[in-house]
Motif scaffolding. Structure first.
Motif, PDB file in Angstrom:
ATOM      1  N   ILE A  97       0.858  -1.182   0.000  1.00  0.00           N
ATOM      2  CA  ILE A  97       0.000   0.000   0.000  1.00  0.00           C
ATOM      3  C   ILE A  97       0.896   1.233   0.000  1.00  0.00           C
ATOM      4  CG2 ILE A  97      -1.720   1.330   1.283  1.00  0.00           C
ATOM      5  CD1 ILE A  97      -2.697  -1.305   2.502  1.00  0.00           C
ATOM      6  N   ILE A  98       0.602   2.188  -0.860  1.00  0.00           N
ATOM      7  CA  ILE A  98       1.325   3.453  -0.909  1.00  0.00           C
ATOM      8  C   ILE A  98       0.325   4.579  -0.689  1.00  0.00           C
ATOM      9  CG2 ILE A  98       2.747   4.991  -2.297  1.00  0.00           C
ATOM     10  CD1 ILE A  98       3.714   2.570  -3.860  1.00  0.00           C
ATOM     11  N   ASP A  99       0.589   5.446   0.267  1.00  0.00           N
ATOM     12  CA  ASP A  99      -0.368   6.498   0.591  1.00  0.00           C
ATOM     13  C   ASP A  99      -0.221   7.702  -0.340  1.00  0.00           C
ATOM     14  OD1 ASP A  99       1.799   7.959   1.532  1.00  0.00           O
ATOM     15  OD2 ASP A  99       1.024   8.203   3.560  1.00  0.00           O
ATOM     16  N   ASP A 100      -0.874   8.798   0.002  1.00  0.00           N
ATOM     17  CA  ASP A 100      -0.915   9.978  -0.858  1.00  0.00           C
ATOM     18  C   ASP A 100       0.339  10.838  -0.791  1.00  0.00           C
ATOM     19  OD1 ASP A 100      -1.706  12.543   1.180  1.00  0.00           O
ATOM     20  OD2 ASP A 100      -2.156  10.539   1.910  1.00  0.00           O
ATOM     21  N   SER A 102       4.204  12.486  -0.953  1.00  0.00           N
ATOM     22  CA  SER A 102       5.291  12.554  -1.929  1.00  0.00           C
ATOM     23  C   SER A 102       6.456  11.668  -1.510  1.00  0.00           C
ATOM     24  CB  SER A 102       5.760  14.002  -2.090  1.00  0.00           C
ATOM     25  OG  SER A 102       6.192  14.550  -0.857  1.00  0.00           O
ATOM     26  N   THR A 103       6.640  11.448  -0.213  1.00  0.00           N
ATOM     27  CA  THR A 103       7.751  10.615   0.264  1.00  0.00           C
ATOM     28  C   THR A 103       7.521   9.144  -0.080  1.00  0.00           C
ATOM     29  OG1 THR A 103       8.073  12.172   2.086  1.00  0.00           O
ATOM     30  CG2 THR A 103       9.200  10.057   2.247  1.00  0.00           C
ATOM     31  N   ALA A 104       6.378   8.602   0.315  1.00  0.00           N
ATOM     32  CA  ALA A 104       6.078   7.202  -0.005  1.00  0.00           C
ATOM     33  C   ALA A 104       5.948   7.000  -1.504  1.00  0.00           C
ATOM     34  CB  ALA A 104       4.804   6.761   0.709  1.00  0.00           C
ATOM     35  N   GLY A 105       5.428   7.999  -2.202  1.00  0.00           N
ATOM     36  CA  GLY A 105       5.277   7.888  -3.644  1.00  0.00           C
ATOM     37  C   GLY A 105       6.594   7.719  -4.368  1.00  0.00           C
ATOM     38  N   GLY A 106       7.697   8.178  -3.760  1.00  0.00           N
ATOM     39  CA  GLY A 106       9.008   8.030  -4.376  1.00  0.00           C
ATOM     40  C   GLY A 106       9.461   6.598  -4.525  1.00  0.00           C
ATOM     41  N   VAL A 107       8.828   5.680  -3.823  1.00  0.00           N
ATOM     42  CA  VAL A 107       9.175   4.258  -3.912  1.00  0.00           C
ATOM     43  C   VAL A 107       8.901   3.714  -5.312  1.00  0.00           C
ATOM     44  CG1 VAL A 107       8.602   1.954  -3.017  1.00  0.00           C
ATOM     45  CG2 VAL A 107       8.829   3.887  -1.447  1.00  0.00           C
ATOM     46  N   THR A 118       1.808  -6.303  -6.382  1.00  0.00           N
ATOM     47  CA  THR A 118       0.476  -5.697  -6.377  1.00  0.00           C
ATOM     48  C   THR A 118       0.570  -4.414  -5.568  1.00  0.00           C
ATOM     49  OG1 THR A 118      -0.686  -7.808  -6.568  1.00  0.00           O
ATOM     50  CG2 THR A 118      -1.934  -5.958  -5.681  1.00  0.00           C
ATOM     51  N   VAL A 119       0.114  -3.322  -6.152  1.00  0.00           N
ATOM     52  CA  VAL A 119       0.192  -2.011  -5.497  1.00  0.00           C
ATOM     53  C   VAL A 119      -1.212  -1.469  -5.296  1.00  0.00           C
ATOM     54  CG1 VAL A 119       1.007   0.379  -5.677  1.00  0.00           C
ATOM     55  CG2 VAL A 119       2.447  -1.518  -6.497  1.00  0.00           C
ATOM     56  N   ILE A 120      -1.513  -1.121  -4.064  1.00  0.00           N
ATOM     57  CA  ILE A 120      -2.785  -0.498  -3.692  1.00  0.00           C
ATOM     58  C   ILE A 120      -2.492   0.960  -3.343  1.00  0.00           C
ATOM     59  CG2 ILE A 120      -4.711  -0.505  -2.056  1.00  0.00           C
ATOM     60  CD1 ILE A 120      -3.966  -3.490  -1.499  1.00  0.00           C
ATOM     61  N   THR A 121      -3.206   1.899  -3.951  1.00  0.00           N
ATOM     62  CA  THR A 121      -2.897   3.301  -3.668  1.00  0.00           C
ATOM     63  C   THR A 121      -4.075   4.223  -3.945  1.00  0.00           C
ATOM     64  OG1 THR A 121      -1.279   5.073  -4.061  1.00  0.00           O
ATOM     65  CG2 THR A 121      -1.980   3.790  -5.978  1.00  0.00           C
ATOM     66  N   ASN A 122      -4.062   5.362  -3.273  1.00  0.00           N
ATOM     67  CA  ASN A 122      -4.988   6.469  -3.562  1.00  0.00           C
ATOM     68  C   ASN A 122      -4.238   7.657  -4.148  1.00  0.00           C
ATOM     69  OD1 ASN A 122      -3.631   7.192  -1.117  1.00  0.00           O
ATOM     70  ND2 ASN A 122      -5.290   8.613  -0.611  1.00  0.00           N
ATOM     71  N   ASN A 123      -2.931   7.491  -4.415  1.00  0.00           N
ATOM     72  CA  ASN A 123      -2.036   8.554  -4.852  1.00  0.00           C
ATOM     73  C   ASN A 123      -2.077   8.659  -6.377  1.00  0.00           C
ATOM     74  OD1 ASN A 123       0.311  10.047  -5.594  1.00  0.00           O
ATOM     75  ND2 ASN A 123       1.341   9.456  -3.693  1.00  0.00           N
ATOM     76  N   LEU A 124      -2.618   9.767  -6.904  1.00  0.00           N
ATOM     77  CA  LEU A 124      -2.775   9.877  -8.350  1.00  0.00           C
ATOM     78  C   LEU A 124      -1.434   9.871  -9.073  1.00  0.00           C
ATOM     79  CD1 LEU A 124      -4.583  10.113 -10.783  1.00  0.00           C
ATOM     80  CD2 LEU A 124      -4.703  12.586 -10.407  1.00  0.00           C
ATOM     81  N   ALA A 125      -0.391  10.456  -8.478  1.00  0.00           N
ATOM     82  CA  ALA A 125       0.928  10.437  -9.111  1.00  0.00           C
ATOM     83  C   ALA A 125       1.436   9.010  -9.270  1.00  0.00           C
ATOM     84  CB  ALA A 125       1.908  11.264  -8.291  1.00  0.00           C
ATOM     85  N   VAL A 126       1.204   8.172  -8.268  1.00  0.00           N
ATOM     86  CA  VAL A 126       1.597   6.762  -8.331  1.00  0.00           C
ATOM     87  C   VAL A 126       0.772   6.031  -9.384  1.00  0.00           C
ATOM     88  CG1 VAL A 126       1.653   4.582  -7.043  1.00  0.00           C
ATOM     89  CG2 VAL A 126       2.407   6.705  -5.950  1.00  0.00           C
ATOM     90  N   ILE A 127      -0.524   6.299  -9.402  1.00  0.00           N
ATOM     91  CA  ILE A 127      -1.408   5.665 -10.383  1.00  0.00           C
ATOM     92  C   ILE A 127      -0.956   5.983 -11.797  1.00  0.00           C
ATOM     93  CG2 ILE A 127      -3.766   5.634 -11.299  1.00  0.00           C
ATOM     94  CD1 ILE A 127      -4.702   6.238  -8.373  1.00  0.00           C
ATOM     95  N   GLN A 128      -0.665   7.248 -12.058  1.00  0.00           N
ATOM     96  CA  GLN A 128      -0.256   7.664 -13.393  1.00  0.00           C
ATOM     97  C   GLN A 128       1.066   7.024 -13.809  1.00  0.00           C
ATOM     98  OE1 GLN A 128      -0.419  11.885 -12.543  1.00  0.00           O
ATOM     99  NE2 GLN A 128      -2.325  12.135 -13.686  1.00  0.00           N
TER     100      GLN A 128
END
Length: 255
Positions: A97-100, A102-107, A118-128
């Motif tokens: 799971i990656i949250d919204d 910017s730090t976790a999104g860097g993963v 498998t990645v679960i996220t609500n972070n649009l930058a990660v989704i894109q």
């Protein structure tokens, strides 16, 4: 300049500068100080900035969290080190799971070498970034899009999380005080709590500026995390509080 264009211009300026005075904004957009005050009042009401004495700021406070785009500009090298260290603790075949944040999104930049995942996220930058990536099963949390946090929140996202289980949750937060994590926004807090509840292992990723900062809402005790990663020594008083709370802090040093 029309009102919407001017207000977007104010936000763009604050994204770059962090703060600006009413006089500076009045001169920049060639309108009266009263007009700027009305603009700032409206933008503050929408949660996009905070008014300060004589001007406005994009910087965080105890009740205001900065816009995602502004936070992306801060502590970039440190966040990259933290993300790389977190990725090294993930194994192929896991669900994360990656949250919204910017730090976790860097993963995300490190996930290709760990596929399948498998990645679960609500972070649009990660989704894109992950959409359509071979070897990545992407599960997006529905809900209402919030521009300020560049992610999805609300009942739909919460209900989806309650039906899922993951190996690891990677989350960040805006404030560490004593042995606890805090955040300014209660809707964000609610979703982060559900992310932690859904994961077998929990990792907190925070740059060192978050230690000793205020925020309104309690998220969780740091003892709830299996790892707390940061990129530099926190201030001496904050470090003493962590030691008193028996929190094992992992400092990801520069190479």
């Amino acid at each position: 300049m029309k009102i919407d264009g001017r207000r977007q211009g104010i936000l763009d300026l604050l994204m770059e500068a962090g703060t600006a005075t009413v006089d500076e904004l009045s001169a920049r957009f060639d309108v009266s100080r009263m007009t700027i005050h009305r603009d700032l009042d409206q933008l503050e009401q929408e949660g996009l900035l905070r008014k300060i004495r004589g001007g406005a700021s994009m910087q965080a406070s105890g009740q205001f969290e900065s816009d995602f785009r502004y936070r992306q500009r801060l502590a970039g090298p440190e966040k990259q080190r933290i993300a790389a260290a977190a990725a090294s603790m993930i194994g192929p075949g896991q669900t994360i799971i990656i949250d919204d944040s910017s730090t976790a999104g860097g993963v995300v930049k490190h996930l290709a070498e760990l596929r399948p995942l498998t990645v679960i996220t609500n972070n649009l930058a990660v989704i894109q970034e992950l959409a359509g990536t071979a070897g990545i099963t992407l599960i997006t949390l529905g809900g209402q899009y919030t521009k300020k946090f560049h992610g999805f929140f609300g009942l739909l996202a919460e209900d989806t999380l309650r039906s899922l289980r993951a190996d690891v949750a990677l989350v960040s937060t805006s404030s560490i005080h004593g042995g606890s994590a805090f955040h300014q926004d209660q809707e964000v807090v609610q979703l982060k709590r559900l992310m932690l509840k859904a994961a077998a292992r929990k990792m907190l990723l925070v740059d060192h500026s978050k230690f000793g900062r205020p925020a309104l809402h309690f998220l969780t005790e740091l003892g709830a995390f299996d790892a707390v990663l940061t990129g530099a020594e926190p201030p001496a008083d904050a470090k003493a509080e962590l030691e008193a709370a028996d929190i094992d802090l992992t400092i990801v040093e520069k190479d």
